[in-house]
Design an enzyme around this catalytic site. Structure first.
Site, PDB file in Angstrom:
ATOM      1  N   ASP A 195       0.881  -1.165   0.000  1.00 16.23           N
ATOM      2  CA  ASP A 195       0.000   0.000   0.000  1.00 16.23           C
ATOM      3  C   ASP A 195       0.921   1.218   0.000  1.00 16.23           C
ATOM      4  OD1 ASP A 195      -1.882   1.940   0.194  1.00 16.23           O
ATOM      5  OD2 ASP A 195      -3.012   1.018   1.816  1.00 16.23           O
ATOM      6  N   ASP A 198      -1.031   4.461   2.666  1.00 15.32           N
ATOM      7  CA  ASP A 198      -2.207   4.008   3.420  1.00 15.32           C
ATOM      8  C   ASP A 198      -2.607   5.166   4.326  1.00 15.32           C
ATOM      9  OD1 ASP A 198      -4.129   2.291   4.598  1.00 15.32           O
ATOM     10  OD2 ASP A 198      -2.735   1.845   6.227  1.00 15.32           O
ATOM     11  N   ASP A 356      -3.759  -3.432   3.353  1.00 14.21           N
ATOM     12  CA  ASP A 356      -4.063  -2.581   4.512  1.00 14.21           C
ATOM     13  C   ASP A 356      -3.708  -3.252   5.838  1.00 14.21           C
ATOM     14  OD1 ASP A 356      -5.017  -0.294   3.257  1.00 14.21           O
ATOM     15  OD2 ASP A 356      -7.054  -1.088   3.063  1.00 14.21           O
TER      16      ASP A 356
HETATM   17  P1  AMP Z   1      -7.856   3.695   8.123  1.00 10.24           P
HETATM   18  O1  AMP Z   1      -6.903   4.782   7.840  1.00 10.24           O
HETATM   19  O2  AMP Z   1      -7.411   2.753   9.176  1.00 10.24           O
HETATM   20  O3  AMP Z   1      -9.236   4.192   8.329  1.00 10.24           O
HETATM   21  O4  AMP Z   1      -7.871   2.759   6.852  1.00 10.24           O
HETATM   22  C1  AMP Z   1      -7.655   3.225   5.569  1.00 10.24           C
HETATM   23  C2  AMP Z   1      -8.086   2.141   4.633  1.00 10.24           C
HETATM   24  O5  AMP Z   1      -9.450   1.872   4.822  1.00 10.24           O
HETATM   25  C3  AMP Z   1      -7.965   2.487   3.188  1.00 10.24           C
HETATM   26  O6  AMP Z   1      -6.716   2.102   2.702  1.00 10.24           O
HETATM   27  C4  AMP Z   1      -9.090   1.710   2.520  1.00 10.24           C
HETATM   28  O7  AMP Z   1      -8.582   0.626   1.786  1.00 10.24           O
HETATM   29  C5  AMP Z   1      -9.887   1.171   3.686  1.00 10.24           C
HETATM   30  N1  AMP Z   1     -11.344   1.339   3.553  1.00 10.24           N
HETATM   31  C6  AMP Z   1     -12.041   1.946   2.575  1.00 10.24           C
HETATM   32  N2  AMP Z   1     -13.378   1.839   2.802  1.00 10.24           N
HETATM   33  C7  AMP Z   1     -13.519   1.128   3.941  1.00 10.24           C
HETATM   34  C8  AMP Z   1     -14.659   0.659   4.686  1.00 10.24           C
HETATM   35  N3  AMP Z   1     -15.897   0.914   4.311  1.00 10.24           N
HETATM   36  N4  AMP Z   1     -14.435  -0.057   5.800  1.00 10.24           N
HETATM   37  C9  AMP Z   1     -13.182  -0.319   6.206  1.00 10.24           C
HETATM   38  N5  AMP Z   1     -12.073   0.087   5.541  1.00 10.24           N
HETATM   39  C10 AMP Z   1     -12.233   0.806   4.423  1.00 10.24           C
HETATM   40 MG    MG Z   2      -4.767   1.618   2.506  1.00 11.68          MG
END
Ligand code: AMP
Ligand code: MG
Length: 415
Positions: A195, A198, A356
């Site tokens: 990633d 991220d 992720d």
């Molecule tokens: P975070 O920063 O921990 O919120 O996670 C970021 C990641 O959440 C991104 O790289 C996406 O791939 C992922 N993501 C996108 N949509 C969703 C969702 N509906 N539920 C959980 N993760 C998601």
């Molecule tokens: Mg990501």
């Protein structure tokens, strides 16, 4: 009078009978019995061979992955520096996610640099990466912006740069390299998961984001590296509420956190050239779960903050959650700056992506933690590009993980 042989021990008698049967069979013409007998004997002669194979496998299991770790750390460090430079040259407060936004440029650039390094060192390995070059092929000015960054992203140490295979030769080669991340993933062979940025929102607000790289072998994560430019260099600095924004280039920021299966987890300052010295990290011992600090997403759409609050209440946790984007959450709890990471599904049909979680999952487990989904199942990285067998993520020190899962089940089950 019976012959003497019938008076001997039953085992001697049995051996004699078996020998006679084998002798008789060897005189038979090529009947269907013979191939069967051969099959039987070959099964037994195969035993030592399969033992040898197991030994080879065990050696692989115990492989040091020293070269993989070194390449992964250097590649992530170089890519992380690129993302920092794009933040300075292109962000300037924009929060857009349009075509030529800093996050788009940074994403493509970081992915190109990491894949180039992996292809140089491990040309046979498969790669699962988030981005594809289609948009760059269709948009020349965007491609030029990315190419400009990639060309200038070099580690300030010639031998480190050489280890990564030196610069990419042309814009066309860069596009092909980006597209090498299209593996379908799966449960066999060596597969890297990338990633490049991220936590895109965190990146844009100058908060937490991560450059993530994990190596899976037969679906099992063996090496994980996180580039965390906006986390404190110091492992012991407690998590504060403001960690999710405006941290870029603040003094003492920038860390690389890594792990190799069976060898523990480590942290080192994010450098600009050769790798800085690393030191081992562990999760904080937690006597009582009620004392925990828990981390969750900034984005309410990625993890249910309401459910997290209910779970915390059930566990007697009184400290407010620390919200930050990206796998910085895994890195933070692995080094004891926080204790728990709760990721609670918001949308029923959302499937988590392997890039992720691969690096963070290994880092937390190697630092003494347990990482599962909300049902308590280990994350299964052998299912392709997604974690389709899992829902959500619960990461906690081993000592309290079961207790946390119990609270998660009771809160989610009552809905
Ligand atoms: P975070 O920063 O921990 O919120 O996670 C970021 C990641 O959440 C991104 O790289 C996406 O791939 C992922 N993501 C996108 N949509 C969703 C969702 N509906 N539920 C959980 N993760 C998601
Ligand atoms: Mg990501």
């Amino acid at each position: 009078m019976l012959p003497r042989i019938f008076h001997s021990k039953p085992s001697t008698f049995f051996v004699l009978v078996v020998s006679l049967v084998i002798l008789a069979l060897s005189f038979l013409p090529s009947t269907t019995l013979l191939p069967r007998l051969r099959l039987l004997t070959s099964h037994f002669t195969l035993r030592p061979i399969s033992t040898a194979a197991t030994t080879v496998n065990n050696t692989t299991n115990m492989a040091s992955y020293a070269q993989e770790l070194n390449i992964a750390l250097l590649a992530v460090q170089r890519a992380t520096l690129l993302t920092k430079s794009v933040f300075h040259s292109h962000a300037k407060g924009t929060l857009s996610k349009n075509d030529a936004s800093p996050v788009t440029i940074g994403d493509f650039g970081a992915q190109a640099l990491i894949i180039a390094a992996l292809q140089h060192a491990f040309p046979q390995d498969a790669i699962v990466a988030e981005e594809e070059a289609k948009d760059l092929r269709e948009n020349e000015s965007l491609r030029d912006l990315v190419w400009d960054l990639v060309q200038n992203a070099k580690l300030a140490d010639s031998s480190a740069e050489e280890t990564l295979g030196g610069p990419i030769k042309s814009p066309a080669e860069m596009l092909d390299i980006i597209d090498k991340g299209d593996s379908a993933g799966g449960s066999s062979g060596r597969i890297w998961a990338i990633d490049p940025i991220d936590g895109t929102k965190g990146f844009l607000r100058g908060g937490q984001y991560a450059v993530c790289l994990g190596l899976m072998v037969d679906g099992d994560v063996k090496v994980g590296v996180l580039g965390l430019p906006n986390l404190p260099e110091s492992d012991s600095e407690p998590l504060v509420e403001g960690i999710g924004a405006e941290q870029t280039d603040a003094a003492g920021k920038g860390v690389l956190i890594s792990a190799v299966q069976g060898q523990g987890a480590a942290s080192r300052p994010l450098g600009k050239g050769a790798l800085a010295e690393g030191h081992s990290i562990q999760m904080k011992p937690l006597e009582n779960v009620s004392e925990a600090t828990f981390c969750e997403s900034v984005e309410a759409g990625h993890s249910s903050q309401g459910d997290a609050a209910d779970i915390a209440r059930k566990l007697g946790i009184t400290k407010p959650s620390v919200r930050m984007d990206s796998q910085a959450k895994y890195g933070s709890i692995a080094r004891g700056a926080g204790d728990l990471y709760l990721r609670l599904p918001v949308k029923k049909d959302y499937v988590e992506k392997i890039w992720d979680h691969a690096a963070g999952d290994l880092i937390v487990r190697e630092a003494g933690g347990e990482v599962t989904d909300v049902e308590g199942k280990r994350l299964d990285f052998g299912q392709g590009r997604t974690l389709k067998n899992n829902k959500g993520v619960i990461a906690a020190p081993k000592s309290v993980h079961a207790q946390v899962i119990e609270a998660v089940k009771s809160v989610l089950g009552s809905k």
